[in-house]
Design a protein around this motif. Structure first.
Motif, PDB file in Angstrom:
ATOM      1  N   MET A   1      -7.799   2.994  -0.679  1.00  0.00           N
ATOM      2  CA  MET A   1      -6.498   3.665  -0.636  1.00  0.00           C
ATOM      3  C   MET A   1      -6.544   4.927   0.204  1.00  0.00           C
ATOM      4  O   MET A   1      -5.600   5.224   0.953  1.00  0.00           O
ATOM      5  CB  MET A   1      -6.043   3.997  -2.058  1.00  0.00           C
ATOM      6  CG  MET A   1      -4.615   4.481  -2.162  1.00  0.00           C
ATOM      7  SD  MET A   1      -4.170   4.838  -3.866  1.00  0.00           S
ATOM      8  CE  MET A   1      -4.506   3.267  -4.614  1.00  0.00           C
TER       9      MET A   1
ATOM     10  N   SER B   1      -3.767   9.568   1.110  1.00  0.00           N
ATOM     11  CA  SER B   1      -2.644   8.782   0.593  1.00  0.00           C
ATOM     12  C   SER B   1      -2.403   9.076  -0.880  1.00  0.00           C
ATOM     13  O   SER B   1      -1.256   9.206  -1.325  1.00  0.00           O
ATOM     14  CB  SER B   1      -2.917   7.292   0.792  1.00  0.00           C
ATOM     15  OG  SER B   1      -1.834   6.523   0.317  1.00  0.00           O
TER      16      SER B   1
ATOM     17  N   THR C   1      -0.717  12.449  -1.221  1.00  0.00           N
ATOM     18  CA  THR C   1       0.702  12.357  -0.859  1.00  0.00           C
ATOM     19  C   THR C   1       1.517  11.790  -2.009  1.00  0.00           C
ATOM     20  O   THR C   1       2.613  12.263  -2.313  1.00  0.00           O
ATOM     21  CB  THR C   1       0.875  11.458   0.380  1.00  0.00           C
ATOM     22  OG1 THR C   1       0.053  11.956   1.437  1.00  0.00           O
ATOM     23  CG2 THR C   1       2.318  11.461   0.858  1.00  0.00           C
ATOM     24  N   ARG C   2       0.994  10.769  -2.643  1.00  0.00           N
ATOM     25  CA  ARG C   2       1.712  10.159  -3.753  1.00  0.00           C
ATOM     26  C   ARG C   2       1.840  11.115  -4.937  1.00  0.00           C
ATOM     27  O   ARG C   2       2.860  11.124  -5.627  1.00  0.00           O
ATOM     28  CB  ARG C   2       1.009   8.875  -4.191  1.00  0.00           C
ATOM     29  CG  ARG C   2       1.262   7.704  -3.238  1.00  0.00           C
ATOM     30  CD  ARG C   2       0.239   6.592  -3.469  1.00  0.00           C
ATOM     31  NE  ARG C   2       0.603   5.362  -2.795  1.00  0.00           N
ATOM     32  CZ  ARG C   2       0.408   5.099  -1.525  1.00  0.00           C
ATOM     33  NH1 ARG C   2      -0.137   6.016  -0.749  1.00  0.00           N
ATOM     34  NH2 ARG C   2       0.754   3.938  -1.001  1.00  0.00           N
TER      35      ARG C   2
ATOM     36  N   ASP D   1       5.535  12.394  -2.777  1.00  0.00           N
ATOM     37  CA  ASP D   1       6.284  11.241  -3.281  1.00  0.00           C
ATOM     38  C   ASP D   1       6.908  11.530  -4.640  1.00  0.00           C
ATOM     39  O   ASP D   1       8.069  11.181  -4.893  1.00  0.00           O
ATOM     40  CB  ASP D   1       5.364  10.021  -3.382  1.00  0.00           C
ATOM     41  CG  ASP D   1       5.039   9.444  -2.011  1.00  0.00           C
ATOM     42  OD1 ASP D   1       5.593   9.943  -1.021  1.00  0.00           O
ATOM     43  OD2 ASP D   1       4.238   8.500  -1.920  1.00  0.00           O
TER      44      ASP D   1
ATOM     45  N   GLN E   1       6.868   7.910   5.340  1.00  0.00           N
ATOM     46  CA  GLN E   1       5.891   8.354   4.343  1.00  0.00           C
ATOM     47  C   GLN E   1       4.483   7.896   4.708  1.00  0.00           C
ATOM     48  O   GLN E   1       3.515   8.617   4.499  1.00  0.00           O
ATOM     49  CB  GLN E   1       6.274   7.832   2.960  1.00  0.00           C
ATOM     50  CG  GLN E   1       7.511   8.490   2.357  1.00  0.00           C
ATOM     51  CD  GLN E   1       7.339   9.995   2.202  1.00  0.00           C
ATOM     52  OE1 GLN E   1       8.066  10.775   2.817  1.00  0.00           O
ATOM     53  NE2 GLN E   1       6.401  10.424   1.402  1.00  0.00           N
ATOM     54  N   ALA E   2       4.372   6.673   5.274  1.00  0.00           N
ATOM     55  CA  ALA E   2       3.052   6.198   5.708  1.00  0.00           C
ATOM     56  C   ALA E   2       2.512   7.077   6.846  1.00  0.00           C
ATOM     57  O   ALA E   2       1.326   7.389   6.904  1.00  0.00           O
ATOM     58  CB  ALA E   2       3.147   4.746   6.166  1.00  0.00           C
TER      59      ALA E   2
ATOM     60  N   ASP F   1       1.095  10.169   5.414  1.00  0.00           N
ATOM     61  CA  ASP F   1      -0.256   9.933   4.904  1.00  0.00           C
ATOM     62  C   ASP F   1      -1.300  10.161   6.003  1.00  0.00           C
ATOM     63  O   ASP F   1      -2.335  10.793   5.782  1.00  0.00           O
ATOM     64  CB  ASP F   1      -0.386   8.490   4.400  1.00  0.00           C
ATOM     65  CG  ASP F   1       0.255   8.308   3.035  1.00  0.00           C
ATOM     66  OD1 ASP F   1       0.614   9.321   2.420  1.00  0.00           O
ATOM     67  OD2 ASP F   1       0.400   7.156   2.608  1.00  0.00           O
ATOM     68  N   LYS F   2      -1.008   9.617   7.191  1.00  0.00           N
ATOM     69  CA  LYS F   2      -1.963   9.728   8.304  1.00  0.00           C
ATOM     70  C   LYS F   2      -2.152  11.183   8.713  1.00  0.00           C
ATOM     71  O   LYS F   2      -3.288  11.633   8.942  1.00  0.00           O
ATOM     72  CB  LYS F   2      -1.468   8.898   9.488  1.00  0.00           C
ATOM     73  CG  LYS F   2      -2.447   8.856  10.645  1.00  0.00           C
ATOM     74  CD  LYS F   2      -1.948   7.947  11.765  1.00  0.00           C
ATOM     75  CE  LYS F   2      -2.948   7.917  12.921  1.00  0.00           C
ATOM     76  NZ  LYS F   2      -2.468   7.058  14.029  1.00  0.00           N
TER      77      LYS F   2
ATOM     78  N   CYS G   1       9.632   6.261  -1.887  1.00  0.00           N
ATOM     79  CA  CYS G   1       8.487   6.953  -2.505  1.00  0.00           C
ATOM     80  C   CYS G   1       8.158   6.367  -3.871  1.00  0.00           C
ATOM     81  O   CYS G   1       6.990   6.247  -4.251  1.00  0.00           O
ATOM     82  CB  CYS G   1       8.794   8.449  -2.639  1.00  0.00           C
ATOM     83  SG  CYS G   1       8.963   9.298  -1.060  1.00  0.00           S
TER      84      CYS G   1
ATOM     85  N   ARG H   1       6.125   3.318  -3.483  1.00  0.00           N
ATOM     86  CA  ARG H   1       4.739   3.653  -3.146  1.00  0.00           C
ATOM     87  C   ARG H   1       3.960   4.048  -4.399  1.00  0.00           C
ATOM     88  O   ARG H   1       2.814   3.648  -4.584  1.00  0.00           O
ATOM     89  CB  ARG H   1       4.700   4.789  -2.123  1.00  0.00           C
ATOM     90  CG  ARG H   1       5.014   4.349  -0.705  1.00  0.00           C
ATOM     91  CD  ARG H   1       5.460   5.523   0.164  1.00  0.00           C
ATOM     92  NE  ARG H   1       4.556   6.651   0.087  1.00  0.00           N
ATOM     93  CZ  ARG H   1       3.427   6.791   0.796  1.00  0.00           C
ATOM     94  NH1 ARG H   1       3.086   5.853   1.656  1.00  0.00           N
ATOM     95  NH2 ARG H   1       2.669   7.853   0.682  1.00  0.00           N
TER      96      ARG H   1
END
Length: 612
Positions: A107, A111, A114-115, A119, A185-186, A189-190, A302, A305
């Motif tokens: 994961m 990431s 972020t969640r 999110d 949102q992805a 993450d990056k 979100c 996710r």
């Protein structure tokens, strides 16, 4: 997203009262145009200032009551949204703690962060907005249309045409933007992953003068995220001007129809003003609804996710065996006579033809590892970089699950232990020395907490308990060779450590992490290349002190240094995940080419002595 709504179950009252008070506010707002109509048609037309004054007081009262209802609704919606987000964060954090290292690796740390942060905040905002506006806005839109029909059916037909047209625009844009917000949102993450890597490796980057390259990489990722956000923003931004054009066109139509009817004596001036007011209310509410839908789109993306993380089943299933029990219900002492025992004792750690393949890997990282470690023994593990040394010791506390074979602790497969019972037996000092912000005492006492003996128990609060605690800490500091530099600090054990131990040297951090593991008084002590920052003399003192411990644990020493494992009872030599040799130092020098290569590369002057 629907599955997350279960976290609102403790806020049922708030989720009902918030929209209820908002609808009460909306009801009072819908009465305002009627009051304006009466002021114009009755008060002004009949030149009755007292009537106008009374109606103005009524308008003020309606406004005040609406304000009170609005504030009350805001309170309940905020309470429900914040409580919902709190429970969701706790659940998400607890679930992440149950995930295996393999799942976390897949994961990604960025990431997960972020969640946990962005999110959850987006979902919280979405819940708050829905409770406040999801019923209020449609109620005013359709309520205004219904009130328009009470004034004049012909003019109200404009509302019948406008409202469906606006709905098509609003919901069409919503369907387009929902998948795009997931991509945003992805992308976030990056960017967080790049930022995290820069912050954690800032010293290395500066040492190799890689700042400009990292800036370019960050700028590239940031530009892509910006472009994506701007693209979604442009689509969402279309909503407001389109709705304004439609509503203003409808207002023009109303004024034209109203003027014709006023001229014909069918409608009054006040009725036309009321109709225009209702159209204005629809415009305002649809703008709010548009913003609500944008927020809800982000919240849904979100929430999905977050839901994807919660749907991941924990990679490690806990067994039921507690400390001192075996899988068949026998106590460990009752198993001493079994054939598996060696000299009346069960091996503390046993690897029975164990193999390990990481998820997504093309080949095994460990292949057919087989050995036994008895109480008090020291097991040295050595090999080249990437040979599988850390992977091997990570199987003992079940950080990773063996894909073949069986790892046993005290004769019981590790998979049959509860994770707490298993890890109470083990003290791990990882390759990277990790210290937390707080005092030295607080960092060391984490070992006691993990061992199920919290420092804040009733016993720990007594003077006798405090003395016993200090004695354990002092012993751990002495064995880990930390006592000297801790005693030199003015505050001793109460010395503050910055996040990550930034105010300590590499060797000091390693020694304190060893001390933390020793405070736990484990049955199995794993030192995973944990003395790499120590000089040879301190490393030797450390190994002698551990060997001389009263409650001698099984010690696993993973090291690149041959000197650190020379005196080990058994040395395991790994080469590309396989056992290249196993035995004492003298035995391996005679029959293991891999060990000879490692040893003589570090002690070239010894080659002649041994061969002679």
């Amino acid at each position: 997203m629907k599955k997350l709504l279960v976290y609102l179950k403790d806020y049922k009252k708030e989720t009902v009262l918030a929209p209820l008070f908002k609808m009460l506010e909306a009801s009072f707002e819908l009465l305002i145009p009627i009051v304006v109509k009466l002021i114009v048609d009755v008060g002004i037309a009949n030149e009755a200032p007292r009537y106008v004054g009374r109606m103005c007081v009524v308008m003020i009262l309606l406004g005040v009551i609406g304000l009170v209802c609005s504030i009350t609704a805001q309170y309940f919606s905020a309470k429900a949204a914040v409580g919902f987000a709190t429970k969701l964060r706790h659940t998400l954090f607890a679930h992440m703690q149950k995930l295996s290292f393999s799942q976390m690796d897949k994961m990604g740390t960025a990431s997960m962060i972020t969640r946990m942060t962005s999110d959850v905040n987006q979902v919280q905002n979405g819940v708050n907005m829905v409770l406040r506006l999801f019923l209020r806005s449609p109620f005013i839109v359709f309520g205004a249309m219904a009130m328009a029909f009470t004034i004049d059916v012909g003019a109200a037909l404009v509302f019948v045409i406008v409202i469906p047209l606006l709905s098509v625009v609003v919901f069409g844009i919503m369907l387009i933007t929902i998948p795009l917000y997931k991509r945003v949102q992805a992308g976030l993450d990056k960017i967080l992953g790049i930022t995290r890597g820069n912050l954690t490796g800032v010293r290395v980057l500066r040492a190799f003068h890689k700042e400009e390259e990292e800036k370019k990489e960050f700028a590239g990722g940031n530009d892509k995220l910006t472009a994506m956000q701007m693209f979604v923003g442009r689509i969402s931004a279309v909503m407001n001007p389109v709705t304004y054009v439609i509503v203003n066109g409808a207002t023009i139509a109303l004024l034209w129809i109203g003027a014709v009817k006023v001229d014909g004596g069918i409608l009054t001036q006040g009725a036309v003003m009321a109709l225009v007011n209702y159209m204005s209310q629809i415009l305002v509410e649809l703008v709010k609804l548009a913003n609500l839908i944008i927020t809800v789109n982000k919240a849904i993306a979100c929430g999905n996710r977050i839901g994807n993380v919660l749907e991941i089943e924990a990679g490690l299933t806990e067994g039921t065996v507690e400390s001192g029990e075996a899988a068949d219900g026998k106590a460990q002492s009752d198993r001493a006579e079994e054939p598996a025992a060696i000299g009346g004792q069960i091996p503390v750690v046993e690897f029975a033809h164990v193999s390990l393949t990481y998820p997504g890997a093309g080949a095994e990282s460990l292949t057919d590892i087989h050995f036994k470690a008895m109480k008090g023994e020291t097991i040295g593990i050595i090999g080249g970089t990437g040979s599988g040394k850390t992977s091997l010791v990570n199987l003992i506390p079940r950080f990773y699950e063996a894909t073949a074979g069986c790892v046993k602790v005290d004769g019981v497969p590790v998979a049959e232990y509860s994770l707490r019972a298993l890890r109470e037996k083990i003290g791990v000092v990882p390759q990277k020395a990790v210290l937390f912000k707080g005092t030295i005492r607080e960092n060391l006492l984490m070992g006691r907490e993990f061992a199920g003996r919290p420092a804040d128990t009733a016993e720990g609060n007594t003077s006798a308990g405090k003395e016993a605690e200090d004695e354990i800490l002092r012993e751990a500091l002495e064995i880990s060779q930390s006592a000297e530099f801790v005693d030199d600090k003015p505050d001793g054990l109460e010395t503050q450590i910055s996040q990550g131990g930034k105010n300590l040297s590499g060797g000091q951090k390693q020694r304190l992490t060893i001390a933390r593991a020793l405070v736990k008084q484990p049955e199995i002590l794993i030192l995973d290349d944990s003395a790499s920052a120590l000089d040879y003399a301190t490393d030797l003192k450390l190994r002698r002190a551990i060997h001389g411990m009263k409650k001698a644990p099984v010690v696993f020493i993973v090291s690149q240094r041959a000197s650190s494992i020379l005196s080990a009872d058994t040395i395991i030599v790994l080469d590309d995940g396989e056992v290249a040799g196993m035995g004492t130092h003298e035995e391996l020098l005679q029959n293991c080419e891999v060990y000879q290569e490692i040893y003589y590369s570090q002690y070239p002057d010894k080659r002649g002595e041994v061969t002679a």
